[in-house]
Structures are given as C-alpha cells and as structure tokens.
Design an enzyme around this catalytic site. Structure first.
Site, PDB file in Angstrom:
ATOM      1  N   ALA A 272      -0.818 -10.380   3.337  1.00  0.00           N
ATOM      2  CA  ALA A 272      -0.048 -11.686   3.771  1.00  0.00           C
ATOM      3  C   ALA A 272       0.900 -11.002   4.507  1.00  0.00           C
ATOM      4  CB  ALA A 272       0.231 -12.825   2.936  1.00  0.00           C
TER       5      ALA A 272
ATOM      6  N   ASP B 251      -3.169 -10.774  -2.243  1.00  0.00           N
ATOM      7  CA  ASP B 251      -1.813 -10.929  -2.121  1.00  0.00           C
ATOM      8  C   ASP B 251      -1.501 -12.070  -3.356  1.00  0.00           C
ATOM      9  OD1 ASP B 251       0.509 -10.696   0.160  1.00  0.00           O
ATOM     10  OD2 ASP B 251       1.021 -12.097  -0.902  1.00  0.00           O
TER      11      ASP B 251
ATOM     12  N   CYS C 257       8.006  -0.278   4.967  1.00  0.00           N
ATOM     13  CA  CYS C 257       8.958  -0.668   6.228  1.00  0.00           C
ATOM     14  C   CYS C 257      10.241  -0.119   5.476  1.00  0.00           C
ATOM     15  CB  CYS C 257       8.999  -1.642   6.597  1.00  0.00           C
ATOM     16  SG  CYS C 257       9.272  -3.056   5.856  1.00  0.00           S
TER      17      CYS C 257
END
Length: 450
Positions: free
Chosen positions: A267, A289, A386
């Site tokens: 998600a 998820d 990230c």
C-alpha cells in the site's frame, strides 16, 4: 476559506504534536473531524503544515528565545501550533526580513476567532517581538553540526551521521537538497492507452512534462495549471503521481508477463500498479500490507489504474507470509526511517533518534527473512528503502547474504543512480541533490537454482 485553512492547520499540527503522526494522516483526520472539504482550504492548510514542520527546529528555537523565561511547551497544543504557523507565515516564508505588519494583524484576528481571545491573551504580548527579533542570534555560539542543522532544518544527530557517512561537503549538499520541495513526477499508464495519446491529453489539460532519461514511462512535471489530482487524466487513471526513485525500483525488478509476484508492504499501490503495467496485466501479484486503511487506498488506486491481476492480502510481513506459493519474484519495500524522503515527509525527521535506524533494521530483517522463504529457486528478490542509512541498507544486505549463501547480488539495470556503499557496488543509491528525487536504496538478489 482562509479561516478553514488555518483551523485545519492548527488542529493538524496539534494532532501531530500529541500523537506523533504524519502530516498527511493528521490533515486527513482533521478534515474529517471538522467536516471541511473545500479543496482550496485543504491545499493551503497542507502547505502551511508541511512548510512549518519542515523548519520545526529553527522555528521552535526562535519562539523559545522570544518567550524567555517561558517556553513553548508550557502552552496548549493549539497555542503552540498557532505560534509555529504564525512565525512561518510572517517570517520564515518571507526569508525573515520582509515584514508585513498588516498580514500579521490579520493572522492574529484569525487566531482569536479560532482559538478565542482568552486562550491567545497570554502570548499576545510576544507576537510583536516575533515579528521583529533578529533570527541570526540563534546561531551565536553554537557548534558546527548544530549550526548546519538549524540552517538546513535537520536534527543535529542526523547532521553528524551524514558528515560521517558522506563527508562534510557531500553531506551539506544532501542536507540542503533535503530541505527543499522536490520535483513532481508522474508515470504514464500504458494499460489505459499508448504514451503518445496520454501525452496529448496532458497537453490539452495544460500539464507540461519532460521525459526522464533512462526510465520507460517516467516524466517530470514542469507546469500544471491545476492540481494534478483534479485533472480528468488522473481520474481516468492515465497516470500515477510517483517519485522517480519508486518508479526506478519497479523498472529494476523488470517483471515479465505471466509471472507470480509478491509485492510486500504494497500500500498505497504505486508499486503494484506499475508492476502490473510492466507485466501487461498478465500473471498474478499478491499485494501484502498490514494496514487496512492503506489497503483501502490501494484498492481504489488499483481500480483507477485498470489493474486486474492484483490480489490484496492484509497481513504483517514481520510474521510468516500467508500465501502458499513459490514466487518468481518478491519485491520488498519495508517501513524505514524515511531519511531519504525528509523533503516530502518532514515530520519524519523530528520523530527519529540516533538509534532509529538500528531499531528499524531489525523489523526489516524479519520481513526480509519471511520474503526469502516464499521465493522459488532461480527467483529474484528486490529490496528497497527510501532511507540513506547503511544500517537499513548495505549492512542489512551483508547480514542477509552471510546467513543465506543461496542468494547473491546481481547487477542492476538501468543504472541511473550511484553504486552502493561498503563495497556493494551492484546496489544502486539515489540522492535528492544529485538525482532530484527521494534518497533511495535498491538491491537485487538472485536465488540459486540448486
């Protein structure tokens, strides 16, 4: 509209302070709570909140200097939020030196109508000083790392970490870029039409874009006459708003039509929808998820983008994955410290500590172990975050390879980033100051056939 926007911003910042939640979640919750749906009010409130939170350390230090001997923490969440927004709007947004006293008076009147004059009375004597105090005083007598943190809006511990990891010069470039709003990227959806047709539609809707070299369907948005989400092209699923680094991760995976994929931590759907596009909607993707709220968004995005091969599974990947398959490919983009995405999620940097990366790496390790179990011999595992920390990236991959000799790193194509650190040159890293996107890490691991 202005009153609604400031009410939203004050309340959202209060929720963030109270519950340590993200900007997006706080604004969504607040808009629902206050029943505010005006798009312009929501946009203005979002801008106020994000830009105030981005400069949180400098703004708080400035306010506390003016409030002495009192401090910001002595006041209610509502007053704290107003003071932060007031300093951002009247000083920080104007580079601290262009004073507009009339605007300041209007903001104070607005605050009285929102919070009540009695609530505001204890801080009103300080509002004039907040308009005139010289912020340069904050930098007097502070050490180098703390000074850099204040000037680039980062915690001192993170500045210290970046200095060690990259060296001072490179770290400064990274930190400065992480304090600026990044470009907006979109990925054209060839499940809904050919690229030329979609580009013509965007041009008709006055959206000007520029092709990203090295990626298949990625474009940088140069001009948009209205919010992208309000365009008909967006509503019809002709494109997805997605960071360049995230687009790159899916292209590194390079799934083929007919494959069986596991998309773990799937998600809100950016990866799933692009993987399905690259697979030409042929094969199957099990999207996993733990968050029901985020998976509801996933469902709407999958429908908007015309994806027909994705199956949603609500499960925590820290536990064994509840699918009885041997996948051709597993893509894991686990929760991380988001140290590469501070430009987009500025609240993340104020929730972290110097130990956060190590703690997060243990969660990522559990997920990686569970993902490896579901991969068939000869299959491919894509691991991406990230984050720019080595604890969550290279060190985790090193540990994984040590415990799983049946896996080996494989070369990544296309190469649009820089080589991984600690000698893991097959991995790729992207940085905001070099690649104009989130800081990102990608490793591609191949499981032996024997």
């Amino acid at each position: 509209m202005l009153k609604e926007a400031w009410t939203l911003a004050i309340e959202a910042l209060s929720w963030m302070e109270k519950e340590r939640i993200s900007e997006r979640l706080a604004l969504t919750r607040t808009a629902k709570q206050l029943e505010i749906s005006d798009v312009d009010a929501l946009r203005l409130a979002h801008g106020l909140v994000v830009e105030t939170v981005r400069r949180r350390n400098f703004i708080d230090r400035f306010i506390n200097e003016v409030l002495k001997p009192k401090s910001l923490s002595e006041f209610s969440f509502g007053i704290q939020s107003f003071l932060r927004l007031y300093v951002y709007q009247t000083r920080a947004a104007k580079n601290w030196d262009k004073l507009d006293l009339e605007e300041a008076k209007n903001i104070v009147r607005l605050a009285r109508s929102i919070l009540g004059w009695k609530a505001l009375a204890p801080v009103e004597p300080h509002l004039g000083l907040l308009m005139t105090e010289n912020p340069a005083r904050l930098l007097e007598g502070v050490g180098d790392e703390e000074r850099v943190g204040l000037l680039t809006y980062h915690p001192t511990w993170f500045v210290r970490y970046c200095f060690r990891l990259f060296g001072r010069k490179e770290a400064l470039a990274f930190l400065e870029a992480s304090a600026k709003i990044p470009p907006t990227y979109i990925r054209l959806n060839t499940l809904k039409g050919c690229e030329e047709e979609i580009l013509k539609r965007l041009e008709y809707e006055k959206v000007k874009v520029e092709k990203i070299e090295g990626l298949r369907h990625a474009y940088k948005v140069l001009v948009a006459k209205q919010p992208l989400t309000r365009t008909k092209s967006f509503q019809e699923g002709l494109f997805y708003i997605q960071d360049k680094a995230s687009i790159y991760a899916a292209e590194v995976a390079d799934p083929k039509p007919g494959m069986v994929l596991l998309d773990v931590c799937a998600a809100p759907g950016a990866k799933t929808t692009y993987l399905a596009q690259l697979m030409q909607n042929r094969g199957v993707i099990y999207s996993i998820d733990y968050s029901r709220r985020r998976m509801n968004i996933w469902k709407s995005e999958v429908a908007r983008m015309g994806v027909s091969i994705a199956e949603p599974i609500i499960s925590d990947a820290c536990n064994p994955l509840p699918v009885a398959v041997e996948a051709d490919m597993v893509i894991l983009d686990p929760p991380c410290t988001s140290t590469g995405a501070f430009a987009k999620i500025p609240s993340a940097k104020w929730r972290l500590t110097a130990r956060s990366a190590e703690k997060m790496a243990e969660i990522q390790w559990q997920m990686l172990e569970n993902c490896a179990e579901k991969l068939k011999p000869g299959g491919t595992l894509i691991y991406s975050t990230c984050s720019i920390t080595v604890e969550e990236n290279e060190m985790l991959v090193e540990r994984f390879l040590k415990w799983h000799p049946e896996f080996q790193l494989t070369e990544i194509t296309p190469k649009i980033g820089l080589p991984g650190l600690r000698g893991l040159t097959q991995c790729q890293r992207l940085y905001p100051h070099i690649h104009e996107c989130n800081g990102f890490f990608i490793a591609k691991l191949l499981k032996s056939k024997a």
